[in-house]
Structure formats: C-alpha cells, structure tokens
Design an enzyme around this catalytic site. Structure first.
Site, PDB file in Angstrom:
ATOM      1  N   LEU A  13     -66.021  30.473 -14.052  1.00  0.00           N
ATOM      2  CA  LEU A  13     -66.552  31.288 -12.974  1.00  0.00           C
ATOM      3  C   LEU A  13     -65.917  30.853 -11.690  1.00  0.00           C
ATOM      4  O   LEU A  13     -65.556  31.694 -10.702  1.00  0.00           O
ATOM      5  CB  LEU A  13     -68.107  31.041 -13.050  1.00  0.00           C
ATOM      6  CG  LEU A  13     -68.829  31.938 -12.065  1.00  0.00           C
ATOM      7  CD1 LEU A  13     -68.577  33.426 -11.999  1.00  0.00           C
ATOM      8  CD2 LEU A  13     -70.158  31.540 -11.808  1.00  0.00           C
ATOM      9  N   ASP A  37     -66.353  14.955  -6.566  1.00  0.00           N
ATOM     10  CA  ASP A  37     -67.470  14.661  -7.679  1.00  0.00           C
ATOM     11  C   ASP A  37     -68.776  14.655  -7.101  1.00  0.00           C
ATOM     12  O   ASP A  37     -69.336  14.246  -6.222  1.00  0.00           O
ATOM     13  CB  ASP A  37     -67.281  13.178  -8.242  1.00  0.00           C
ATOM     14  CG  ASP A  37     -68.399  13.021  -9.188  1.00  0.00           C
ATOM     15  OD1 ASP A  37     -69.072  13.760  -9.666  1.00  0.00           O
ATOM     16  OD2 ASP A  37     -68.147  11.690  -9.559  1.00  0.00           O
ATOM     17  N   ILE A  38     -69.420  16.052  -7.669  1.00  0.00           N
ATOM     18  CA  ILE A  38     -70.760  16.453  -7.157  1.00  0.00           C
ATOM     19  C   ILE A  38     -71.808  15.441  -7.389  1.00  0.00           C
ATOM     20  O   ILE A  38     -72.870  15.472  -6.684  1.00  0.00           O
ATOM     21  CB  ILE A  38     -71.085  17.768  -7.749  1.00  0.00           C
ATOM     22  CG1 ILE A  38     -72.116  18.615  -7.048  1.00  0.00           C
ATOM     23  CG2 ILE A  38     -71.261  17.602  -9.136  1.00  0.00           C
ATOM     24  CD1 ILE A  38     -72.622  19.838  -7.859  1.00  0.00           C
ATOM     25  N   TYR A 126     -78.596  20.030 -22.472  1.00  0.00           N
ATOM     26  CA  TYR A 126     -78.038  21.113 -21.412  1.00  0.00           C
ATOM     27  C   TYR A 126     -78.907  21.875 -20.974  1.00  0.00           C
ATOM     28  O   TYR A 126     -79.093  21.967 -19.555  1.00  0.00           O
ATOM     29  CB  TYR A 126     -76.898  21.799 -22.079  1.00  0.00           C
ATOM     30  CG  TYR A 126     -76.303  22.833 -21.356  1.00  0.00           C
ATOM     31  CD1 TYR A 126     -75.245  22.737 -20.177  1.00  0.00           C
ATOM     32  CD2 TYR A 126     -76.724  24.278 -21.656  1.00  0.00           C
ATOM     33  CE1 TYR A 126     -74.812  23.720 -19.533  1.00  0.00           C
ATOM     34  CE2 TYR A 126     -76.189  25.161 -20.794  1.00  0.00           C
ATOM     35  CZ  TYR A 126     -75.275  24.941 -19.658  1.00  0.00           C
ATOM     36  OH  TYR A 126     -74.864  26.083 -19.134  1.00  0.00           O
ATOM     37  N   TRP A 151     -73.583  33.308 -22.048  1.00  0.00           N
ATOM     38  CA  TRP A 151     -72.359  33.684 -22.722  1.00  0.00           C
ATOM     39  C   TRP A 151     -71.342  33.911 -22.128  1.00  0.00           C
ATOM     40  O   TRP A 151     -70.513  35.060 -22.150  1.00  0.00           O
ATOM     41  CB  TRP A 151     -72.904  34.745 -23.818  1.00  0.00           C
ATOM     42  CG  TRP A 151     -73.619  34.452 -24.699  1.00  0.00           C
ATOM     43  CD1 TRP A 151     -74.876  33.481 -24.618  1.00  0.00           C
ATOM     44  CD2 TRP A 151     -74.111  35.120 -26.009  1.00  0.00           C
ATOM     45  NE1 TRP A 151     -75.753  33.632 -25.737  1.00  0.00           N
ATOM     46  CE2 TRP A 151     -75.292  34.548 -26.796  1.00  0.00           C
ATOM     47  CE3 TRP A 151     -73.504  35.971 -26.807  1.00  0.00           C
ATOM     48  CZ2 TRP A 151     -75.695  34.916 -28.004  1.00  0.00           C
ATOM     49  CZ3 TRP A 151     -73.862  36.558 -28.143  1.00  0.00           C
ATOM     50  CH2 TRP A 151     -75.038  35.932 -28.690  1.00  0.00           C
TER      51      TRP A 151
HETATM   52  N1  NAP Z   1     -70.064  28.724 -20.022  1.00  0.00           N
HETATM   53  C1  NAP Z   1     -71.078  29.680 -20.615  1.00  0.00           C
HETATM   54  O1  NAP Z   1     -71.070  30.144 -21.547  1.00  0.00           O
HETATM   55  C2  NAP Z   1     -72.240  29.499 -19.776  1.00  0.00           C
HETATM   56  C3  NAP Z   1     -73.403  30.374 -19.903  1.00  0.00           C
HETATM   57  C4  NAP Z   1     -74.500  30.485 -19.261  1.00  0.00           C
HETATM   58  C5  NAP Z   1     -74.473  29.574 -18.152  1.00  0.00           C
HETATM   59  N2  NAP Z   1     -73.200  29.210 -17.752  1.00  0.00           N
HETATM   60  C6  NAP Z   1     -73.314  28.492 -16.275  1.00  0.00           C
HETATM   61  O2  NAP Z   1     -72.224  29.223 -15.572  1.00  0.00           O
HETATM   62  C7  NAP Z   1     -71.797  28.203 -14.564  1.00  0.00           C
HETATM   63  C8  NAP Z   1     -70.192  28.295 -14.580  1.00  0.00           C
HETATM   64  O3  NAP Z   1     -69.826  27.940 -15.980  1.00  0.00           O
HETATM   65  P1  NAP Z   1     -68.429  28.064 -16.504  1.00  0.00           P
HETATM   66  O4  NAP Z   1     -68.401  28.375 -17.787  1.00  0.00           O
HETATM   67  O5  NAP Z   1     -67.466  28.548 -15.492  1.00  0.00           O
HETATM   68  O6  NAP Z   1     -68.043  26.249 -16.532  1.00  0.00           O
HETATM   69  P2  NAP Z   1     -66.910  25.452 -16.546  1.00  0.00           P
HETATM   70  O7  NAP Z   1     -65.620  26.487 -17.100  1.00  0.00           O
HETATM   71  O8  NAP Z   1     -67.161  24.253 -17.738  1.00  0.00           O
HETATM   72  O9  NAP Z   1     -66.622  24.967 -15.077  1.00  0.00           O
HETATM   73  C9  NAP Z   1     -67.300  23.964 -14.569  1.00  0.00           C
HETATM   74  C10 NAP Z   1     -66.379  23.053 -13.679  1.00  0.00           C
HETATM   75  O10 NAP Z   1     -67.191  22.365 -12.934  1.00  0.00           O
HETATM   76  C11 NAP Z   1     -66.461  21.038 -12.910  1.00  0.00           C
HETATM   77  N3  NAP Z   1     -67.164  19.716 -13.041  1.00  0.00           N
HETATM   78  C12 NAP Z   1     -67.672  19.132 -14.034  1.00  0.00           C
HETATM   79  N4  NAP Z   1     -68.144  17.854 -13.441  1.00  0.00           N
HETATM   80  C13 NAP Z   1     -67.914  18.058 -12.364  1.00  0.00           C
HETATM   81  C14 NAP Z   1     -68.485  16.835 -11.216  1.00  0.00           C
HETATM   82  N5  NAP Z   1     -69.223  15.981 -11.417  1.00  0.00           N
HETATM   83  N6  NAP Z   1     -68.069  17.206  -9.887  1.00  0.00           N
HETATM   84  C15 NAP Z   1     -67.556  18.403  -9.592  1.00  0.00           C
HETATM   85  N7  NAP Z   1     -66.964  19.450 -10.468  1.00  0.00           N
HETATM   86  C16 NAP Z   1     -67.294  19.343 -12.002  1.00  0.00           C
HETATM   87  C17 NAP Z   1     -65.606  21.200 -14.440  1.00  0.00           C
HETATM   88  O11 NAP Z   1     -64.715  20.151 -14.360  1.00  0.00           O
HETATM   89  P3  NAP Z   1     -64.080  19.667 -15.685  1.00  0.00           P
HETATM   90  O12 NAP Z   1     -63.724  21.024 -16.730  1.00  0.00           O
HETATM   91  O13 NAP Z   1     -63.028  18.823 -15.610  1.00  0.00           O
HETATM   92  O14 NAP Z   1     -65.066  18.882 -16.514  1.00  0.00           O
HETATM   93  C18 NAP Z   1     -65.109  22.678 -14.228  1.00  0.00           C
HETATM   94  O15 NAP Z   1     -64.008  22.761 -13.599  1.00  0.00           O
HETATM   95  C19 NAP Z   1     -72.233  26.830 -14.819  1.00  0.00           C
HETATM   96  O16 NAP Z   1     -73.431  26.705 -13.859  1.00  0.00           O
HETATM   97  C20 NAP Z   1     -72.743  27.117 -16.194  1.00  0.00           C
HETATM   98  O17 NAP Z   1     -73.963  26.002 -16.367  1.00  0.00           O
HETATM   99  C21 NAP Z   1     -72.176  28.861 -18.343  1.00  0.00           C
END
Ligand code: NAP
Length: 299
Positions: A13, A37-38, A126, A151
């Site tokens: 995203l 790092d958040i 999670y 999703w």
């Molecule tokens: N994916 C799904 O199906 C899904 C569904 C519902 C809601 N969401 C929510 O939607 C949002 C976006 O999801 P997404 O799928 O885009 O997630 P994603 O692809 O896993 O991206 C999350 C990003 O945050 C980074 N991150 C992890 N730990 C961190 C830290 N300590 N400090 C700074 N950055 C950090 C990750 O780095 P690394 O990859 O190196 O860890 C990654 O670049 C999230 O809030 C997620 O909970 C996702």
C-alpha cells in the site's frame, strides 16, 4: 503543495500511495525499514516533528499473520507501539494521521457485514496487535482517520494474487479455502482514495475524524478469488493449472485462525467522503492489467 509523510513506503500500500502521490503533485516523504524503524519512539517522533509534513499516512505493519502467533513481541511493537509513537508525535506537531488497520480485528462470527460500530474481538495475535494500535491512535490524537481494509493485494509486493499465479504456473491443481468470506481490496484503489481524503483534509474538511471501513465492492471466498484470478489471467498467459478445488478451513490448518466472515460495510466511508471502491472483480481486472504490463512483460 501538501507534504505527506508515508510510513511503510516499501509495502504494497505504501508503495502505491507514494507512486500515486508523486504523480498527483503531492510532496511525498517516504520512510521504511531499515533506515527508519517505527518501533523506535525517538526516531518515530523525530521523523514526524522534523519533517514539516502536513499529514502522516501510516501504511507500515507487521503483516505476517501466522508468524505473529509465535512472534508476539515484534507484532505488538510494530502494530501497537508504532502507531502510538506516530499519534503522540502528530498530536505534538498538530497534524493529522491516516492510519491503516484490518478486518482481522473482528472474530468473524457475525452474520452479515461488519460496521464500524461493531465490537472488535480479534482471534489472533495480528488482529489483537492491530486492534490495540487503533486504540492507541484514538487515545493520543483526535485528528485521526483509521481505515480498516481487507484482503489487500497490489502490483508491488507479495500477496495472494501473486502466490496463486506462481502456483498456477507450477501445479495442475490448487486447493483453496471456500468457507472464509471477505472482500479483496486493490492497494491501487485504496491509495488513490487515501490521497483524496488527504486533499479534503488539506482543503479544510476537518470534521470527519474517526474509523472507517474500506474494501472492494461485493464479497467472495478465497476459492472464489483464486478462481477469478485464473479466469482473468489466462487472457494474459498459459498456466499449468487445470483445477482450483474448494476445501474447508479445517483441511488447511494454519498457525493463526482467520475470521470465517470479515466482509465489511463501507457505507460510512461513502456517506462521509463520497468514496467507494469498485467491485472486487473490476479491481482485480485492473490490477492484473497493470501486473502484466508493468511486471511480467518487462522482466
Ligand atoms: N496485506 C493484507 O492482506 C492486509 C489486509 C488488511 C489490512 N492490511 C493493513 O494494510 C496496511 C498495509 O498493508 P500491506 O499489505 O501494504 O503491508 P506490507 O506490504 O507488509 O507493508 C508493510 C511495510 O511496513 C514495513 N515495516 C515493517 N516493520 C516496520 C518498522 N518497524 N518500521 C517501519 N516500517 C516497517 C514493512 O517492511 P518489511 O516488509 O521489511 O517488514 C513493509 O515495507 C497495514 O496496516 C496492514 O495491517 C493489510
């Protein structure tokens, strides 16, 4: 020009928010691990306080749903403490935060769509860590918008769509769960709508703080999603796959239990912002079009 600090800018995203934000003329400040790092409170606060940003969008998360069952500490650090640090810093600086959350804050027992007013009751680590993160944002910052999505899949990053395509290239049969119901959401749609909300905040629409649901229109199961992926993708390439077979959740054990129903009602987002995602089928069609032109045909 509006300046937006995008946390988690390398994720599915976050990457889309940055890409579309730059295209639309926002000044985007991207941050992600390893440089940022958040979970490090001084680093997170400094990033916000020194950024001159008008708005923070938090797309970062610990998203490894199964791994989180064994690794609770990092899941809570990123998903609960991280948003807390951002909300505190945004409050000090007097700027709003758009924070992304998940359908997995619900237990999946409801019949029908989940509304924002439904009680959260996560069934895994999670979901619990994300629910706690939401609470921290609400507690520390009035000027917030929490968007629960579900999703999620994008052109950039790993997701269910790409996993299915890879499996379909290797196997003749794939067994996919058909008794979990939800709404696939294209990261490209959500990113564009986050930027629309950002524009409205910037132009003075400041009375809409709160929690909203946002996901692709309609609903399906993972089996329905997988079947549609191959229906569309066979227009672009030839697969080995011959059959997608529906199975029950009990036949596909995972470390984390998933909600059986996480279909969300997104009408509040429509009423407040006039925003609604396209049908999940239409969005999947769009995503696969982009995937084949931007990724596959260029590699
Ligand atoms: N994916 C799904 O199906 C899904 C569904 C519902 C809601 N969401 C929510 O939607 C949002 C976006 O999801 P997404 O799928 O885009 O997630 P994603 O692809 O896993 O991206 C999350 C990003 O945050 C980074 N991150 C992890 N730990 C961190 C830290 N300590 N400090 C700074 N950055 C950090 C990750 O780095 P690394 O990859 O190196 O860890 C990654 O670049 C999230 O809030 C997620 O909970 C996702």
């Amino acid at each position: 020009m509006m300046k937006i600090l995008v946390i988690g800018s390398n994720g599915q995203l976050g990457w889309e928010v940055c890409r579309q934000g730059i295209e639309r003329g926002f000044l985007i400040i991207p941050l992600d691990v390893p440089e940022f790092d958040i979970t490090n409170r001084p680093a997170a606060e400094n990033a916000v306080l020194k950024s001159e940003a008008d708005l923070v969008v938090n797309c970062s998360a610990y998203t490894a749903v199964d791994k989180a069952e064994a690794e609770q500490e990092p899941a809570f650090s990123v998903n609960k403490d991280g948003p807390s640090h951002l909300a505190i810093a945004c409050n000090k600086k007097g700027i709003p935060l758009i924070h992304i959350s998940t359908d997995y804050v619900f237990d999946g027992c409801k019949e029908g769509r989940y509304c924002e007013t439904d009680r959260v009751s996560p069934i895994g680590v999670y979901g619990k860590s994300k629910a706690d993160g939401e609470e921290k944002v609400r507690l520390n910052l009035k000027e917030h918008i929490i968007i629960r999505t579900s999703w999620l899949y994008g052109v950039h990053g790993n997701n269910f769509v790409k996993t299915m395509l890879n499996l379909g290239r290797e196997r003749e049969e794939i067994r996919v769960v058909s008794d979990q119901h939800g709404c696939p959401t294209f990261a490209g749609d959500l990113a564009g709508d986050i930027l629309d909300i950002a524009s409205r905040i910037n132009s003075g629409q400041k009375e809409s703080w709160g929690t909203y649901h946002y996901c692709g229109g309609g609903s399906t199961t993972w089996f329905g999603f997988a079947s549609k992926i191959f229906e569309i993708a066979t227009g672009y390439e030839t697969f080995k796959i011959k059959r997608v077979i529906p199975i029950k959740t009990s036949e596909y054990p995972t470390a984390a239990t998933r909600p059986a129903n996480s279909v969300m009602d997104c009408s509040l987002m429509f009423r407040e912002f006039n925003i609604a995602a396209p049908s999940w089928e239409q969005s999947l069609d769009n995503m696969l079009g982009r995937y084949y032109s931007e990724i596959v045909n260029r590699s």
